[in-house]
Enzyme design. Structure first.
Site, PDB file in Angstrom:
ATOM      1  N   SER A 101       0.798  -1.189   0.070  1.00 51.31           N
ATOM      2  CA  SER A 101      -0.004  -0.001   0.008  1.00 51.31           C
ATOM      3  C   SER A 101       0.753   1.203   0.053  1.00 51.31           C
ATOM      4  CB  SER A 101      -0.951  -0.055   1.180  1.00 51.31           C
ATOM      5  OG  SER A 101      -1.497   1.294   1.389  1.00 51.31           O
ATOM      6  N   LYS A 111       2.135  -3.376   5.680  1.00 51.85           N
ATOM      7  CA  LYS A 111       2.076  -3.307   4.406  1.00 51.85           C
ATOM      8  C   LYS A 111       3.775  -3.085   3.879  1.00 51.85           C
ATOM      9  CE  LYS A 111      -1.993  -4.041   2.905  1.00 51.85           C
ATOM     10  NZ  LYS A 111      -2.477  -5.150   2.273  1.00 51.85           N
TER      11      LYS A 111
HETATM   12  N1  LIG Z   1      -8.993   0.399  -1.033  1.00 51.57           N
HETATM   13  C1  LIG Z   1      -7.929   1.352  -0.801  1.00 51.57           C
HETATM   14  O1  LIG Z   1      -7.748   2.333  -0.685  1.00 51.57           O
HETATM   15  C2  LIG Z   1      -6.418   0.378  -0.444  1.00 51.57           C
HETATM   16  C3  LIG Z   1      -5.203   1.015  -0.792  1.00 51.57           C
HETATM   17  C4  LIG Z   1      -4.098   0.321  -0.487  1.00 51.57           C
HETATM   18  C5  LIG Z   1      -4.041  -0.980  -0.369  1.00 51.57           C
HETATM   19  N2  LIG Z   1      -5.178  -1.644  -0.344  1.00 51.57           N
HETATM   20  C6  LIG Z   1      -5.257  -3.179  -0.300  1.00 51.57           C
HETATM   21  O2  LIG Z   1      -5.837  -3.632  -1.199  1.00 51.57           O
HETATM   22  C7  LIG Z   1      -6.496  -5.001  -0.880  1.00 51.57           C
HETATM   23  C8  LIG Z   1      -7.737  -4.968  -1.358  1.00 51.57           C
HETATM   24  O3  LIG Z   1      -8.515  -3.823  -0.384  1.00 51.57           O
HETATM   25  P1  LIG Z   1      -9.878  -3.416  -0.794  1.00 51.57           P
HETATM   26  O4  LIG Z   1     -10.011  -1.982  -0.552  1.00 51.57           O
HETATM   27  O5  LIG Z   1     -10.592  -4.059  -1.893  1.00 51.57           O
HETATM   28  O6  LIG Z   1     -10.625  -4.119   0.707  1.00 51.57           O
HETATM   29  P2  LIG Z   1     -11.981  -4.402   1.035  1.00 51.57           P
HETATM   30  O7  LIG Z   1     -13.156  -3.692  -0.179  1.00 51.57           O
HETATM   31  O8  LIG Z   1     -12.227  -4.513   2.056  1.00 51.57           O
HETATM   32  O9  LIG Z   1     -12.228  -6.033   0.441  1.00 51.57           O
HETATM   33  C9  LIG Z   1     -11.554  -6.953   0.994  1.00 51.57           C
HETATM   34  C10 LIG Z   1     -11.477  -8.453   0.271  1.00 51.57           C
HETATM   35  O10 LIG Z   1     -10.616  -9.273   1.226  1.00 51.57           O
HETATM   36  C11 LIG Z   1     -11.179 -10.166   1.632  1.00 51.57           C
HETATM   37  N3  LIG Z   1     -10.606 -10.594   2.924  1.00 51.57           N
HETATM   38  C12 LIG Z   1     -10.471  -9.728   3.947  1.00 51.57           C
HETATM   39  N4  LIG Z   1      -9.806 -10.741   4.913  1.00 51.57           N
HETATM   40  C13 LIG Z   1      -9.732 -11.837   4.598  1.00 51.57           C
HETATM   41  C14 LIG Z   1      -9.319 -13.173   5.072  1.00 51.57           C
HETATM   42  N5  LIG Z   1      -8.837 -13.403   6.114  1.00 51.57           N
HETATM   43  N6  LIG Z   1      -9.453 -14.138   4.349  1.00 51.57           N
HETATM   44  C15 LIG Z   1      -9.716 -14.274   2.909  1.00 51.57           C
HETATM   45  N7  LIG Z   1     -10.134 -13.162   2.446  1.00 51.57           N
HETATM   46  C16 LIG Z   1     -10.373 -12.062   2.917  1.00 51.57           C
HETATM   47  C17 LIG Z   1     -12.572  -9.785   1.652  1.00 51.57           C
HETATM   48  O11 LIG Z   1     -13.610 -10.901   1.788  1.00 51.57           O
HETATM   49  P3  LIG Z   1     -15.162 -11.082   2.451  1.00 51.57           P
HETATM   50  O12 LIG Z   1     -15.824 -10.125   1.409  1.00 51.57           O
HETATM   51  O13 LIG Z   1     -15.452 -12.368   2.501  1.00 51.57           O
HETATM   52  O14 LIG Z   1     -14.871 -10.139   3.794  1.00 51.57           O
HETATM   53  C18 LIG Z   1     -12.958  -8.969   0.557  1.00 51.57           C
HETATM   54  O15 LIG Z   1     -13.069  -9.894  -0.678  1.00 51.57           O
HETATM   55  C19 LIG Z   1      -6.069  -5.056   0.751  1.00 51.57           C
HETATM   56  O16 LIG Z   1      -5.037  -5.764   0.915  1.00 51.57           O
HETATM   57  C20 LIG Z   1      -5.855  -3.488   0.988  1.00 51.57           C
HETATM   58  O17 LIG Z   1      -5.059  -3.525   2.158  1.00 51.57           O
HETATM   59  C21 LIG Z   1      -6.480  -1.058  -0.617  1.00 51.57           C
END
Ligand SMILES: NC(=O)c1ccc[n+]([C@@H]2O[C@H](COP(=O)([O-])OP(=O)(O)OC[C@H]3O[C@@H](n4cnc5c(N)ncnc54)[C@H](OP(=O)(O)O)[C@@H]3O)[C@@H](O)[C@H]2O)c1
Length: 255
Positions: free
Chosen positions: A141, A158
């Site tokens: 991230s 991260k």
């Molecule tokens: N959004 C941002 O601004 C941002 C920025 C930088 C990095 N990231 C990174 O990008 C990745 C995706 O983020 P996002 O924003 O798409 O997150 P999100 O909208 O919260 O979605 C998270 C996803 O991960 C799954 N998940 C969470 N914990 C899990 C576990 N223990 N085992 C299996 N699946 C799990 C969830 O499954 P369920 O639906 O079943 O809960 C969901 O499909 C993450 O690693 C996050 O840290 C995001």
């Protein structure tokens, strides 16, 4: 010619958010995709149905990547279903904000179990099956590189990801496998929706998160999940054959 024809990919945490768009994009490029989720089974099935409706191939597999045995099981079931594994995108992650005095060991364990151990051990499980030409992308991230109030645990988790890809690159490189990380900036997902307000300086609590974001990002907007997925699709393609050990920032030009 689709770029990922005959490839099999696992995308962890692909029931929604960035992971969903990665699964959709890899399938559009011809890969058979395993849509992993922790608890959102209906959403995962919807992703599978959308892929099928577009003429692709996908299956949903439940596994909590914070549990080492479940990650192993996820990979084994994927290989049992499709007979091979070529690509792992370790995307699942959780966010956390907490002041120093509030952080408990349980918080530490919960965040590091998903964001660090969860990513390391799914890579370990997948690496057993990947052949030369195999591709791994982990998820870091922009938060690993910047200072944000109360974001210590998440930022540290991260930062660990970039260190893991740098150090795993030679070990996997011997086998012709590449491993990289993606470092998204703020991206329009549930995670961003829930946490945007915490990104502001405590003295500016009444400022709209969007205004702050504009002042911190060259492109002056959030990323769409599709834009992160596009960069990952490049990293797992043949086009990225000489890129390994890197962390690619997809952050709209962080200021
Ligand atoms: N959004 C941002 O601004 C941002 C920025 C930088 C990095 N990231 C990174 O990008 C990745 C995706 O983020 P996002 O924003 O798409 O997150 P999100 O909208 O919260 O979605 C998270 C996803 O991960 C799954 N998940 C969470 N914990 C899990 C576990 N223990 N085992 C299996 N699946 C799990 C969830 O499954 P369920 O639906 O079943 O809960 C969901 O499909 C993450 O690693 C996050 O840290 C995001």
């Amino acid at each position: 010619m689709k770029k990922l024809e005959k490839k099999v990919a696992i995308v962890t945490g692909s029931s929604r958010g960035i992971g969903k768009e990665i699964a959709m994009k890899l399938a559009q490029e011809g890969a058979k995709v395993v849509v992993n989720y922790r608890s959102s089974s209906e959403k995962a099935e919807e992703v599978v149905n959308q892929i099928m409706q577009q003429g692709g191939e996908a299956t949903a597999i439940q596994a909590d990547v914070s549990q080492v045995d479940q990650s192993k099981h996820l990979v084994e079931k994927a290989v049992e279903k499709y007979g091979q594994l070529d690509i792992l995108v370790s995307n699942a992650g959780i966010e956390y904000f907490g002041k120093l005095e509030e952080i408990t060991f349980q918080d530490f364990e919960r965040v590091f179990r998903v964001n660090v151990a969860g990513q390391l051990f799914v890579v370990q499980a997948a690496a057993r099956y990947l052949l030369s030409g195999g591709r791994i992308v982990m998820t870091s991230s922009v938060s690993a590189q910047i200072s944000v109030f109360y974001h210590t645990l998440y930022g540290a988790s991260k930062a660990a990801v970039s260190a893991m890809v740098r150090n795993l690159a030679p070990e996997l490189g011997e086998r012709g496998i590449t491993i990289n990380a993606i470092a998204p900036g703020g991206t329009a997902t549930d995670m961003a929706q829930e946490n945007a307000k915490y990104y502001t300086h405590p003295m500016l609590q009444n400022a709209a998160p969007e205004a702050l974001l504009k002042s911190k990002t060259s492109l002056q907007r959030l990323a769409q999940p599709e834009e992160i997925a596009a960069a990952i699709t490049f990293l797992v393609s043949e086009d990225a054959s000489y890129i390994t050990g890197s962390t690619l920032a997809v952050d709209g030009g962080r200021l």
